[in-house]
Scaffold this motif. Structure first.
Motif, PDB file in Angstrom:
ATOM      1  N   UNK A   1       0.838  -1.215   0.000  1.00  0.00           N
ATOM      2  CA  UNK A   1       0.000   0.000   0.000  1.00  0.00           C
ATOM      3  C   UNK A   1       0.870   1.262   0.000  1.00  0.00           C
ATOM      4  N   UNK A   2       2.011   1.204   0.667  1.00  0.00           N
ATOM      5  CA  UNK A   2       2.879   2.388   0.741  1.00  0.00           C
ATOM      6  C   UNK A   2       3.361   2.812  -0.637  1.00  0.00           C
ATOM      7  N   UNK A   3       3.599   1.833  -1.490  1.00  0.00           N
ATOM      8  CA  UNK A   3       4.098   2.121  -2.831  1.00  0.00           C
ATOM      9  C   UNK A   3       2.958   2.320  -3.836  1.00  0.00           C
ATOM     10  N   UNK A   4       1.734   2.191  -3.350  1.00  0.00           N
ATOM     11  CA  UNK A   4       0.521   2.295  -4.173  1.00  0.00           C
ATOM     12  C   UNK A   4       0.406   1.173  -5.208  1.00  0.00           C
ATOM     13  N   UNK A   5       1.130   0.070  -4.986  1.00  0.00           N
ATOM     14  CA  UNK A   5       0.826  -1.130  -5.770  1.00  0.00           C
ATOM     15  C   UNK A   5      -0.582  -1.591  -5.392  1.00  0.00           C
ATOM     16  N   UNK A   6      -0.935  -1.401  -4.125  1.00  0.00           N
ATOM     17  CA  UNK A   6      -2.302  -1.619  -3.654  1.00  0.00           C
ATOM     18  C   UNK A   6      -2.882  -0.282  -3.245  1.00  0.00           C
ATOM     19  N   UNK A   7      -4.172  -0.090  -3.511  1.00  0.00           N
ATOM     20  CA  UNK A   7      -4.867   1.134  -3.111  1.00  0.00           C
ATOM     21  C   UNK A   7      -5.712   0.856  -1.870  1.00  0.00           C
ATOM     22  N   UNK A   8      -6.301   1.885  -1.330  1.00  0.00           N
ATOM     23  CA  UNK A   8      -7.126   1.716  -0.129  1.00  0.00           C
ATOM     24  C   UNK A   8      -8.344   0.853  -0.401  1.00  0.00           C
ATOM     25  N   UNK A   9      -8.806   0.832  -1.666  1.00  0.00           N
ATOM     26  CA  UNK A   9      -9.985   0.026  -2.006  1.00  0.00           C
ATOM     27  C   UNK A   9      -9.651  -1.443  -2.213  1.00  0.00           C
ATOM     28  N   UNK A  10      -8.379  -1.772  -2.299  1.00  0.00           N
ATOM     29  CA  UNK A  10      -7.978  -3.155  -2.523  1.00  0.00           C
ATOM     30  C   UNK A  10      -7.984  -3.934  -1.207  1.00  0.00           C
ATOM     31  N   UNK A  11      -8.237  -5.223  -1.297  1.00  0.00           N
ATOM     32  CA  UNK A  11      -8.358  -6.044  -0.097  1.00  0.00           C
ATOM     33  C   UNK A  11      -7.157  -6.929   0.147  1.00  0.00           C
ATOM     34  N   UNK A  12      -7.061  -7.434   1.379  1.00  0.00           N
ATOM     35  CA  UNK A  12      -5.976  -8.335   1.767  1.00  0.00           C
ATOM     36  C   UNK A  12      -6.583  -9.578   2.409  1.00  0.00           C
ATOM     37  N   UNK A  13      -6.135 -10.739   1.971  1.00  0.00           N
ATOM     38  CA  UNK A  13      -6.602 -12.017   2.494  1.00  0.00           C
ATOM     39  C   UNK A  13      -5.497 -12.651   3.324  1.00  0.00           C
ATOM     40  N   UNK A  14      -5.799 -12.961   4.587  1.00  0.00           N
ATOM     41  CA  UNK A  14      -4.787 -13.538   5.466  1.00  0.00           C
ATOM     42  C   UNK A  14      -4.456 -14.979   5.095  1.00  0.00           C
ATOM     43  N   UNK A  15      -5.474 -15.738   4.722  1.00  0.00           N
ATOM     44  CA  UNK A  15      -5.289 -17.150   4.408  1.00  0.00           C
ATOM     45  C   UNK A  15      -5.243 -17.320   2.894  1.00  0.00           C
ATOM     46  N   UNK A  16      -4.071 -17.648   2.387  1.00  0.00           N
ATOM     47  CA  UNK A  16      -3.910 -17.723   0.933  1.00  0.00           C
ATOM     48  C   UNK A  16      -4.821 -18.770   0.295  1.00  0.00           C
ATOM     49  N   UNK A  17      -5.202 -19.793   1.056  1.00  0.00           N
ATOM     50  CA  UNK A  17      -6.114 -20.811   0.520  1.00  0.00           C
ATOM     51  C   UNK A  17      -7.480 -20.225   0.166  1.00  0.00           C
ATOM     52  N   UNK A  18      -7.807 -19.075   0.740  1.00  0.00           N
ATOM     53  CA  UNK A  18      -9.105 -18.442   0.499  1.00  0.00           C
ATOM     54  C   UNK A  18      -9.027 -17.316  -0.543  1.00  0.00           C
TER      55      UNK A  18
ATOM     56  N   UNK B   1      -8.615 -17.028  -3.924  1.00  0.00           N
ATOM     57  CA  UNK B   1      -9.444 -17.054  -5.137  1.00  0.00           C
ATOM     58  C   UNK B   1     -10.918 -16.817  -4.778  1.00  0.00           C
ATOM     59  N   UNK B   2     -11.349 -17.420  -3.678  1.00  0.00           N
ATOM     60  CA  UNK B   2     -12.738 -17.226  -3.221  1.00  0.00           C
ATOM     61  C   UNK B   2     -12.990 -15.752  -2.922  1.00  0.00           C
ATOM     62  N   UNK B   3     -12.088 -15.134  -2.172  1.00  0.00           N
ATOM     63  CA  UNK B   3     -12.282 -13.725  -1.801  1.00  0.00           C
ATOM     64  C   UNK B   3     -12.284 -12.829  -3.037  1.00  0.00           C
ATOM     65  N   UNK B   4     -11.390 -13.115  -3.978  1.00  0.00           N
ATOM     66  CA  UNK B   4     -11.337 -12.322  -5.208  1.00  0.00           C
ATOM     67  C   UNK B   4     -12.637 -12.483  -6.003  1.00  0.00           C
TER      68      UNK B   4
END
Length: 785
Positions: free
Chosen positions: A655-672, A674-677
């Motif tokens: 987020x600091x580099x703006x590769x991700x924006x504030x509207x973008x989400x973060x998933x803690x469990x990588x197994x989830x 694709x579902x979250x996306x």
């Protein structure tokens, strides 16, 4: 370990108290400052030291340095009452049953009914810890064994006591999976639970096999690492990392708490291990163990221990035909079969270790776990094995391996006899897209899968492949959402992937509600096909290279302006072209563990697939083109981010580099992920998604170009960058400034793409750039020339 667990809780936004004991003595520094044992800074010293280490250790325990602000330090005398106001108390004190029992007796006096209490023990009985405690306390008590380091190790072993409320286990499992990103395995209250029980046994039996075959630790590690589908650290490098004294403690704990004489004997620590511990050669923390780092004229060198002389020698490469065959194998089962059934030194070693671990796992199954899936998951998540013991048995062939075991006089475990007697040949099987595992008693049961775990491989088995080629596939993941999966080597972007992107855009536009871009490989995408670009550049095939870049830029533009929502789901390494695939997406749903950066300067290039343009769009969004004062600093940020090849060490840092924006989400469990996306794509579609329109981008022009160029020149003169680095920086500055136009001029996206492509091709023709590309392909690291 307590500080590291607190750090990971802070990573996911959970405010945490970190309490430790009160020091009994002052340090020399504290004496010099005139402090006393009554001063708060002294009384909290040990907890503060633990917190401070979180900011120094590598790999970093924290997603960002700011996460440390959620950790409040204290001590177990002044702050003990605070435990009455929290939701979860984790005990991480010394592995001593009496000390733990005394702590829980004291804790219950301030404990708020309903608060969950757990122990991070790696092997002490959960039931014995709470003997004498109230039933209500026991109801809320369990073991939560985090693996070290907590941020990176997926496994969390949960161990209920006889009174633990099942509803609490369900709640804690959900919290650990969803919030902490863990893979949870329920264990029985037995010595060292599942992963350490089997893992320690596997390490134990390797030493006598090594001695029997006359090998050294380096030769053993050549077999027991990647060749067997295990971490690169293999056996003895792992022992050095863990600490030989720690390993001996774990082995002794099993030996002292099991009743089977044969198993007790199996956990007796070898004379070699005892000698090393007696010598204080404990591994990494003492500077030497099975390996030792020394300084030589050539730099640092790693020496290996000679088990016979206890002297260190240069490392050897084990020469074995089976190792070469394993390297050429296309699948892990083929790789394992090439090893374990070979008659050379590597094969004999692999067979003896594998045979013993498989038999031990089957014999211990009912004692330590509820099913084979728990054992396999524990070893994969806790020891980073690619296959668990029962999956490994399937891979080498149950019938074939058991026949050989019988020939060698081994007693086959009842579980395995039951499997073969039932006419079955594997512990796992797939029918109609569902996975089943073999249970004690001779029947198969469906393997429970989390509702958020979408397996792209299984969907393809179920006929959900829409279209595909060698580099990528388009898969129907349900609810009218398609997933674009990269599966080229290292997910590198080449003609196949670009072709499939174009296919996906047409297919999704016509027949689907949205597109997810994601895969389930070790990394999301490490960039474009560097070998292909180097070959074209060395052949001076500029029209072909120009066409490749144009096609890539055009494909990225089609993603940006698709009439359906596009959600990128990056994880692991997303570098260079992998970032450029994500930037045009309407949303990014990223894994918490994300190493994201535009790193093209490392191979002498600049981004060529629209990365410069997309970063300018992100940093200048909402800026008044006339506000030249505000514009230049933002362009400077983009220049430094790309020019220094900055890579995030987490999604939070991205987020600091703006590769991700504030509207973008973060998933803690990588197994989830694709579902979250998929859910994000559905949400955008339901909200009446409308594709963005091309917009003009204000640039700093010739004036801003000179500012950027001057900064780069200063770095050159200061010795921070080379002449070739400066040339690259000037090309980058020219693109980001918009070229020779007045400051504040709005330019089109295509104008910037043209500048970008011209700079990219110009740099690709430079001999020093080609040398960097060649070096990266050969060595896997950048050349500074």
């Amino acid at each position: 370990m307590g500080a590291a667990i607190a750090g990971h809780l802070a990573n996911v936004g959970v405010p945490t108290y970190l309490l430790d004991i009160v020091p009994r003595d002052l340090t020399e520094q504290e004496k010099a400052k005139g402090l006393t044992l009554n001063d708060k800074v002294v009384r909290n010293r040990l907890a503060q030291a633990g917190k401070d280490r979180l900011l120094k250790e590598k790999p970093a325990p924290l997603f960002t340095r700011e996460a440390a602000g959620l950790i409040q330090v204290g001590n177990m005398e002044d702050d003990f009452d605070k435990l009455g106001g929290v939701d979860w108390i984790i005990e991480v004190v010394v592995e001593n049953l009496k000390i733990k029992q005394d702590l829980f007796a004291r804790l219950e006096k301030v404990w708020k009914p309903g608060t969950i209490v757990s122990s991070n023990t790696s092997g002490i009985s959960i039931n014995k810890m709470v003997e004498g405690r109230s039933e209500e306390f026991k109801k809320h008590f369990l073991g939560t064994h985090f693996f070290n380091p907590p941020r990176y190790m997926k496994l969390l072993e949960m161990i209920p006591n006889r009174s633990t409320d099942p509803a609490i286990l369900t709640e804690m499992k959900a919290f650990a999976e969803e919030v902490l990103g863990k893979g949870v395995v329920f264990c029985k209250d037995t010595p060292n639970f599942i992963a350490n029980r089997i893992g320690t046994y596997g390490l134990q039996i390797t030493l006598p096999v090594m001695e029997e075959l006359g090998l050294g630790p380096d030769e053993v590690d050549a077999v027991t690492g990647r060749a067997m589908g295990r971490p690169k650290s293999a056996t003895f490098r792992t022992l050095d990392l863990v600490g030989l004294d720690t390993f001996v403690h774990v082995a002794d704990n099993v030996r002292e708490n099991v009743s089977d004489p044969a198993e007790k004997e199996a956990f007796v620590v070898s004379p070699l291990m005892k000698k090393l511990v007696d010598n204080k050669w404990l591994g990494e923390k003492s500077g030497q163990g099975f390996y030792k780092k020394v300084k030589t004229e050539k730099g640092k060198e790693i020496l290996a221990l000679d088990p016979k002389t206890l002297e260190y020698r240069p490392r050897k490469k084990l020469k074995a035909r089976s190792l070469d065959q394993a390297k050429r194998a296309k699948t892990l089962p083929e790789q394992l079969q090439a090893l374990v059934y070979a008659d050379d030194a590597a094969g004999k070693l692999a067979w003896q270790i594998t045979k013993k671990v498989l038999i031990y796992s089957a014999n211990r199954l009912e004692e330590i776990a509820d099913d084979i899936v728990s054992v396999d998951q524990a070893m994969k998540w806790g020891f980073n094995w690619e296959l668990g013991p029962f999956e490994m048995w399937d891979a080498i062939g149950v019938e074939k391996s058991v026949a050989r075991m019988r020939e060698e006089g081994e007693t086959i475990p009842k579980l395995v006899e039951d499997l073969l007697a039932s006419g079955q040949k594997t512990f796992y099987k797939t029918e109609q897209g569902k996975r089943y595992s073999f249970f004690v008693g001779g029947k198969y049961g469906e393997v429970a899968e989390h509702e958020k775990e979408i397996s792209l491989g299984r969907l393809k088995e179920q006929g959900k492949l829409i279209k595909g080629n060698k580099g990528a596939s388009l898969i129907d993941i349900g609810d009218d959402i398609a997933c674009l999966e990269f599966h080229s080597p290292k997910q590198a972007i080449g003609a196949d992937i670009i072709s499939m992107i174009n296919t996906a855009v047409k297919e999704v536009d016509a027949n689907y509600r949205g597109l997810v871009i994601g895969n389930q490989a070790p990394n999301f995408c490490v960039g474009a096909n560097l070998m292909l670009m180097l070959m074209e550049a060395q052949d001076h095939n500029w029209p072909e290279l120009d066409l490749m870049v144009r096609q890539f830029q055009k494909a990225m533009g089609s993603l940006r302006y698709l009439n359906r929502p596009v959600v990128a789901a990056p994880f692991g390494m997303a570098l260079g072209g992998g970032v450029e695939v994500c930037l045009p997406a309407d949303r990014i749903q990223a894994s918490a563990e994300l190493y994201m950066g535009l790193v093209e300067v490392g191979v002498g290039l600049i981004p060529g697939g629209g990365g410069n343009k997309e970063m300018l769009l992100r940093w200048t969004e909402g800026i008044d083109p006339a506000d030249r004062v505000a514009l230049q600093p933002l362009v400077n940020h983009v220049f430094m981010t790309i020019g220094q090849a900055k890579v995030s060490t987490s999604a939070q840092e991205a987020r600091k580099y703006k590769f991700l924006r504030s509207c973008d989400g973060i998933t803690a469990n990588q197994d989830h992920l694709i579902y979250d996306a998929k859910q994000v794509a559905l949400g955008l579609a339901k909200a009446g998604y409308q594709a963005p329109q091309p917009r003009q981008i204000p640039v700093v022009g010739e004036t801003g170009y000179n500012v950027l160029k001057l900064g780069a020149y200063g770095m050159l003169k200061s010795g921070y960058i080379s002449e070739h680095d400066y040339k690259i920086a000037c090309k980058l500055a020219y693109v980001l400034s918009g070229g020779e136009v007045p400051e504040g001029t709005p330019v089109s996206e295509q104008y910037l793409l043209d500048l970008e492509r011209e700079a990219f091709l110009s740099l690709a023709g430079e001999p020093k750039t080609q040398a960097r590309m060649q070096y990266m392909l050969a060595k896997g690291k950048p050349l500074r020339n």
